[in-house]
Design a protein around this motif. Structure first.
Motif, PDB file in Angstrom:
ATOM      1  N   PHE A   6       0.825  -1.211   0.000  1.00  0.00           N
ATOM      2  CA  PHE A   6       0.000   0.000   0.000  1.00  0.00           C
ATOM      3  C   PHE A   6       0.857   1.259   0.000  1.00  0.00           C
ATOM      4  N   VAL A   7       1.944   1.231   0.750  1.00  0.00           N
ATOM      5  CA  VAL A   7       2.856   2.377   0.786  1.00  0.00           C
ATOM      6  C   VAL A   7       3.481   2.595  -0.588  1.00  0.00           C
ATOM      7  N   MET A  77      -4.859   5.415 -13.136  1.00  0.00           N
ATOM      8  CA  MET A  77      -6.127   4.806 -12.738  1.00  0.00           C
ATOM      9  C   MET A  77      -6.235   3.360 -13.220  1.00  0.00           C
ATOM     10  N   TYR A  78      -5.742   3.078 -14.437  1.00  0.00           N
ATOM     11  CA  TYR A  78      -5.745   1.692 -14.931  1.00  0.00           C
ATOM     12  C   TYR A  78      -4.896   0.803 -14.036  1.00  0.00           C
ATOM     13  N   LEU A  83      -4.851  -3.414  -9.788  1.00  0.00           N
ATOM     14  CA  LEU A  83      -4.358  -3.908  -8.505  1.00  0.00           C
ATOM     15  C   LEU A  83      -5.470  -4.253  -7.523  1.00  0.00           C
ATOM     16  N   ILE A  84      -6.708  -3.947  -7.838  1.00  0.00           N
ATOM     17  CA  ILE A  84      -7.816  -4.223  -6.912  1.00  0.00           C
ATOM     18  C   ILE A  84      -7.919  -5.697  -6.563  1.00  0.00           C
ATOM     19  N   PRO A  85      -7.864  -6.655  -7.528  1.00  0.00           N
ATOM     20  CA  PRO A  85      -7.962  -8.068  -7.135  1.00  0.00           C
ATOM     21  C   PRO A  85      -6.856  -8.512  -6.190  1.00  0.00           C
TER      22      PRO A  85
END
Length: 89
Positions: A6-7, A77-78, A83-85
Motif C-alpha cells: 500500500f505504501v 487509474m488503470y 491492482l484491486i484483485p
C-alpha cells in the motif's frame, strides 16, 4: 496484501501527482520570476503585470500538456484498478 504494498502504491501515486502539478506550475514560476526581475529593474509596481503573464503561460502550458496529463492520469487509474484483485484477495 502487505502494508508495504500500500505504501508503494501511495508513493507511486504521489510521484505521478507531483510530476503533473510541477509540469503546470514550473513555467508559471519561471515567467513570474522574469516579470519580477523586470519590475524590480524598472520600478514598476503594477500587480496585474505579474499576474496576467503567469495566467497566460499556465493556460498555454495546460493546452499543450493536456493530452499528456490526461493520459498519465488514466494510466495511473488503470494501474490502480488492475491492482484491486490483489488488494482484496
Amino acid at each position: 496484501m502487505t502494508p508495504e504494498a500500500f505504501v508503494d502504491i501511495f508513493r507511486h501515486a504521489l510521484q505521478v501527482i507531483v510530476m503533473m502539478v510541477s509540469a503546470i506550475i514550473v513555467p508559471g514560476l519561471v515567467v513570474g520570476l522574469i516579470v519580477a526581475v523586470f519590475q524590480a529593474a524598472t520600478s514598476i509596481n503594477e500587480q496585474t503585470l505579474s499576474f496576467l503573464p503567469r495566467l497566460l503561460v499556465t493556460l498555454v502550458t495546460m493546452m499543450f500538456l493536456g493530452h499528456w496529463l490526461v493520459r498519465t492520469l488514466m494510466e495511473l487509474m488503470y494501474e490502480m484498478v488492475a491492482l484491486i484483485p490483489q488488494m482484496v484477495g
